[in-house]
Design an enzyme around this catalytic site. Sequence first.
Site, PDB file in Angstrom:
ATOM      1  N   PHE A   1      -4.503   2.863  14.712  1.00 17.74           N
ATOM      2  CA  PHE A   1      -4.967   3.849  13.740  1.00 17.74           C
ATOM      3  C   PHE A   1      -6.141   3.226  12.990  1.00 17.74           C
ATOM      4  O   PHE A   1      -6.258   2.000  12.926  1.00 17.74           O
ATOM      5  CB  PHE A   1      -3.857   4.202  12.744  1.00 17.74           C
ATOM      6  CG  PHE A   1      -2.985   5.346  13.197  1.00 17.74           C
ATOM      7  CD1 PHE A   1      -2.114   5.191  14.262  1.00 17.74           C
ATOM      8  CD2 PHE A   1      -3.042   6.576  12.556  1.00 17.74           C
ATOM      9  CE1 PHE A   1      -1.303   6.240  14.682  1.00 17.74           C
ATOM     10  CE2 PHE A   1      -2.237   7.636  12.966  1.00 17.74           C
ATOM     11  CZ  PHE A   1      -1.371   7.467  14.026  1.00 17.74           C
TER      12      PHE A   1
ATOM     13  N   ASP B   1      -3.977 -10.346  12.737  1.00 17.03           N
ATOM     14  CA  ASP B   1      -4.265  -8.958  13.102  1.00 17.03           C
ATOM     15  C   ASP B   1      -3.413  -8.627  14.336  1.00 17.03           C
ATOM     16  O   ASP B   1      -3.707  -9.086  15.447  1.00 17.03           O
ATOM     17  CB  ASP B   1      -5.760  -8.773  13.389  1.00 17.03           C
ATOM     18  CG  ASP B   1      -6.104  -7.291  13.504  1.00 17.03           C
ATOM     19  OD1 ASP B   1      -5.344  -6.548  14.182  1.00 17.03           O
ATOM     20  OD2 ASP B   1      -7.115  -6.873  12.915  1.00 17.03           O
TER      21      ASP B   1
ATOM     22  N   ASP C   1      -3.875  -6.773   5.105  1.00 13.89           N
ATOM     23  CA  ASP C   1      -4.805  -7.714   5.735  1.00 13.89           C
ATOM     24  C   ASP C   1      -4.670  -9.120   5.148  1.00 13.89           C
ATOM     25  O   ASP C   1      -4.979 -10.106   5.807  1.00 13.89           O
ATOM     26  CB  ASP C   1      -6.246  -7.221   5.551  1.00 13.89           C
ATOM     27  CG  ASP C   1      -6.522  -6.015   6.442  1.00 13.89           C
ATOM     28  OD1 ASP C   1      -6.060  -6.020   7.597  1.00 13.89           O
ATOM     29  OD2 ASP C   1      -7.166  -5.060   5.980  1.00 13.89           O
TER      30      ASP C   1
ATOM     31  N   LYS D   1     -10.778  -4.396  18.678  1.00 11.89           N
ATOM     32  CA  LYS D   1      -9.349  -4.652  18.884  1.00 11.89           C
ATOM     33  C   LYS D   1      -8.924  -4.380  20.318  1.00 11.89           C
ATOM     34  O   LYS D   1      -7.726  -4.415  20.624  1.00 11.89           O
ATOM     35  CB  LYS D   1      -8.526  -3.821  17.899  1.00 11.89           C
ATOM     36  CG  LYS D   1      -8.956  -4.083  16.432  1.00 11.89           C
ATOM     37  CD  LYS D   1      -7.901  -3.694  15.426  1.00 11.89           C
ATOM     38  CE  LYS D   1      -8.409  -3.895  13.998  1.00 11.89           C
ATOM     39  NZ  LYS D   1      -7.372  -4.124  13.031  1.00 11.89           N
TER      40      LYS D   1
ATOM     41  N   LYS E   1     -13.524  -0.384  15.681  1.00 15.20           N
ATOM     42  CA  LYS E   1     -12.158  -0.915  15.846  1.00 15.20           C
ATOM     43  C   LYS E   1     -11.685  -0.788  17.293  1.00 15.20           C
ATOM     44  O   LYS E   1     -10.968  -1.648  17.805  1.00 15.20           O
ATOM     45  CB  LYS E   1     -11.182  -0.200  14.895  1.00 15.20           C
ATOM     46  CG  LYS E   1     -11.319  -0.728  13.474  1.00 15.20           C
ATOM     47  CD  LYS E   1     -10.424  -0.059  12.464  1.00 15.20           C
ATOM     48  CE  LYS E   1     -10.724  -0.655  11.080  1.00 15.20           C
ATOM     49  NZ  LYS E   1     -10.149   0.050   9.976  1.00 15.20           N
TER      50      LYS E   1
ATOM     51  N   ASN F   1       0.854  -1.196   0.000  1.00  8.98           N
ATOM     52  CA  ASN F   1       0.000   0.000   0.000  1.00  8.98           C
ATOM     53  C   ASN F   1       0.888   1.244   0.000  1.00  8.98           C
ATOM     54  O   ASN F   1       2.112   1.142  -0.039  1.00  8.98           O
ATOM     55  CB  ASN F   1      -0.942  -0.025   1.211  1.00  8.98           C
ATOM     56  CG  ASN F   1      -0.164  -0.125   2.503  1.00  8.98           C
ATOM     57  OD1 ASN F   1       0.577   0.769   2.849  1.00  8.98           O
ATOM     58  ND2 ASN F   1      -0.319  -1.246   3.210  1.00  8.98           N
TER      59      ASN F   1
ATOM     60  N   LYS G   1       9.052 -16.577 -11.142  1.00 10.25           N
ATOM     61  CA  LYS G   1       8.218 -15.454 -11.595  1.00 10.25           C
ATOM     62  C   LYS G   1       7.015 -15.996 -12.375  1.00 10.25           C
ATOM     63  O   LYS G   1       7.191 -16.840 -13.272  1.00 10.25           O
ATOM     64  CB  LYS G   1       9.077 -14.549 -12.503  1.00 10.25           C
ATOM     65  CG  LYS G   1       8.344 -13.330 -12.978  1.00 10.25           C
ATOM     66  CD  LYS G   1       9.209 -12.506 -13.924  1.00 10.25           C
ATOM     67  CE  LYS G   1       8.340 -11.473 -14.609  1.00 10.25           C
ATOM     68  NZ  LYS G   1       8.922 -10.995 -15.838  1.00 10.25           N
TER      69      LYS G   1
HETATM   70  O1  PMT Z   1       2.788   6.069   6.610  1.00  3.18           O
HETATM   71  P1  PMT Z   1       2.180   7.384   6.155  1.00  3.18           P
HETATM   72  O2  PMT Z   1       2.372   7.630   4.690  1.00  3.18           O
HETATM   73  O3  PMT Z   1       2.631   8.538   7.001  1.00  3.18           O
HETATM   74  O4  PMT Z   1       0.580   7.292   6.331  1.00  3.18           O
HETATM   75  C1  PMT Z   1       0.038   7.179   7.604  1.00  3.18           C
HETATM   76  C2  PMT Z   1      -1.087   6.135   7.659  1.00  3.18           C
HETATM   77  C3  PMT Z   1      -2.258   6.594   6.792  1.00  3.18           C
HETATM   78  C4  PMT Z   1      -0.585   4.771   7.161  1.00  3.18           C
HETATM   79  C5  PMT Z   1      -1.500   6.014   9.168  1.00  3.18           C
HETATM   80  O5  PMT Z   1      -1.941   7.267   9.594  1.00  3.18           O
HETATM   81  C6  PMT Z   1      -2.580   4.953   9.368  1.00  3.18           C
HETATM   82  O6  PMT Z   1      -3.773   5.206   9.227  1.00  3.18           O
HETATM   83  N1  PMT Z   1      -2.166   3.709   9.707  1.00  3.18           N
HETATM   84  C7  PMT Z   1      -3.047   2.540   9.828  1.00  3.18           C
HETATM   85  C8  PMT Z   1      -3.386   2.022   8.470  1.00  3.18           C
HETATM   86  C9  PMT Z   1      -4.257   0.778   8.543  1.00  3.18           C
HETATM   87  O7  PMT Z   1      -3.793  -0.280   8.235  1.00  3.18           O
HETATM   88  O8  PMT Z   1      -5.446   0.994   9.014  1.00  3.18           O
HETATM   89  P2  PMT Z   1      -6.551  -0.195   9.273  1.00  3.18           P
HETATM   90  O9  PMT Z   1      -7.788   0.574   9.548  1.00  3.18           O
HETATM   91  O10 PMT Z   1      -6.539  -1.126   8.138  1.00  3.18           O
HETATM   92  O11 PMT Z   1      -6.012  -0.921  10.555  1.00  3.18           O
HETATM   93  C10 PMT Z   1      -6.466  -0.594  11.860  1.00  3.18           C
HETATM   94  C11 PMT Z   1      -5.371  -0.821  12.855  1.00  3.18           C
HETATM   95  O12 PMT Z   1      -5.069  -2.226  12.932  1.00  3.18           O
HETATM   96  C12 PMT Z   1      -4.067  -0.134  12.554  1.00  3.18           C
HETATM   97  O13 PMT Z   1      -3.516   0.323  13.770  1.00  3.18           O
HETATM   98  C13 PMT Z   1      -3.203  -1.226  11.944  1.00  3.18           C
HETATM   99  O14 PMT Z   1      -1.818  -1.013  12.208  1.00  3.18           O
HETATM  100  C14 PMT Z   1      -3.712  -2.448  12.677  1.00  3.18           C
HETATM  101  N2  PMT Z   1      -3.618  -3.696  11.904  1.00  3.18           N
HETATM  102  C15 PMT Z   1      -4.298  -3.861  10.737  1.00  3.18           C
HETATM  103  C16 PMT Z   1      -4.246  -5.050  10.073  1.00  3.18           C
HETATM  104  C17 PMT Z   1      -3.478  -6.110  10.611  1.00  3.18           C
HETATM  105  N3  PMT Z   1      -3.396  -7.278   9.995  1.00  3.18           N
HETATM  106  N4  PMT Z   1      -2.812  -5.927  11.764  1.00  3.18           N
HETATM  107  C18 PMT Z   1      -2.880  -4.756  12.420  1.00  3.18           C
HETATM  108  O15 PMT Z   1      -2.264  -4.581  13.477  1.00  3.18           O
END
Ligand code: PMT
Length: 414
Positions: A339, A322, A292, A357, A353, A223, A302
Amino acid sequence: MKEKTDNVTTEVKMPLADKKITVGIAGGIAAYKAADFVSFLHQQGAEVQVIMTAGAQEFVSPLLLHALSGQVVITDMFANDASLHIPHISGVDGADLFIIAPATANMMAKAAHGIADDVLSAAILAATCPILFVPAMNMHMYENIATQENMAILRQRGYHVLEAAEGRMACGTVGKGRFPESSILREAVSAILFPRQDLAGKKVLITAGPTREHIDPVRYISNHSSGKMGYALAAAARSRGAEVTLVSGPVTLPAPQGVAVVPVITAEEMYQAVLSRYEEMDIVIGAAAVADYRAQSMAEQKIKKQDAAKNSLQLNLVANPDILQTLGEAKTRQYLVGFAAETENLLANARRKLVDKKADMIVANDVSQPGIGFYSDANAVTLVTQTEEIGLPAMEKQVLAEKIWDAILAKLDK
Ligand code: PMT
């Protein structure tokens, strides 16, 4: 300074006594405002050394700055003055802080690219103390992509770069490019010279950047995360006294000073790196954009382009662990912040969330908005907890990081 009360004379310590500050004035009309600030620093007890470019001397005279700072001003790299031994070196030697004000587009471009063709740019290259750039220029020059990229480079290297203020400029245009208010400047100087240590004794782990999920030896799913948000949080925590571990996906940012960086590539690696350190942590922030899903299996060779008749390719994806949810379930005493990167129903999704979580706080960002979120230097968020929702408008990720820490500490104090 001496103060007399009831015939007793006491020594009053000035706020900036014992501080040596170099002020580099570049050639912009805001040079007269820098002169005012030099006077303020001197009155606060700082030993102030001024360096001026030839351009700056077109706007204000070295004589004025000499009078305001109480010291001979450095104006020339090759000055034949015995009191200024190698001017661009002696001007910054032993300084606690180097302020470039106004920082013109030209001076920031030189600093970003290591050009040292005048006494001020050479001094920037020679300085080992913290450097604060105070940009001021015409709004179009400020918004120019070259200037913005140079400012981003300087920030990534750990320099402090203030945002220019908005308003009417000397050229008659109204927009962003004005020299910041002196209160902002004073705050920035104080934050650098007297950093808060309110995270001292805390062990903090932050995840940052994207993860990469391999499909075959040359391709992956990922991403747009740049790591800027997580790195800003790590740098802020370190400067406030925390012991910081930064588990980082693949990014191009330099490691923040004093932070232990654990590089990882995949979500599974990030999961292992975080889980193995979780027990000892006081605060964990998941700023990483963790994929995810990953490919069920990575092709050893390849994957070849299919023949034209079969114009689609099926990839089997399986869910990654997660990380945040696992931490929420295993939580003992840690304060856990996640986040939420959303393109719709921001707050509803963030609240969900928070519960799912078992986090203590979710930093919700609307990543569909231009200029914030993924990759950009700024972000706008809402801090969602069980009891509160605090909106923070768009601001530099470095500034936002401080505000997120303020909010976390306010919760920990309760
Ligand atoms: O890196 P930058 O360019 O500065 O951009 C910042 C950002 C947009 C990446 C940051 O501000 C942000 O939003 N990070 C979380 C991105 C994300 O994966 O969001 P989510 O809504 O999909 O996940 C929710 C939370 O679960 C997040 O804290 C994530 O780290 C966590 N997660 C998600 C999936 C997973 N398999 N394991 C996790 O721990």
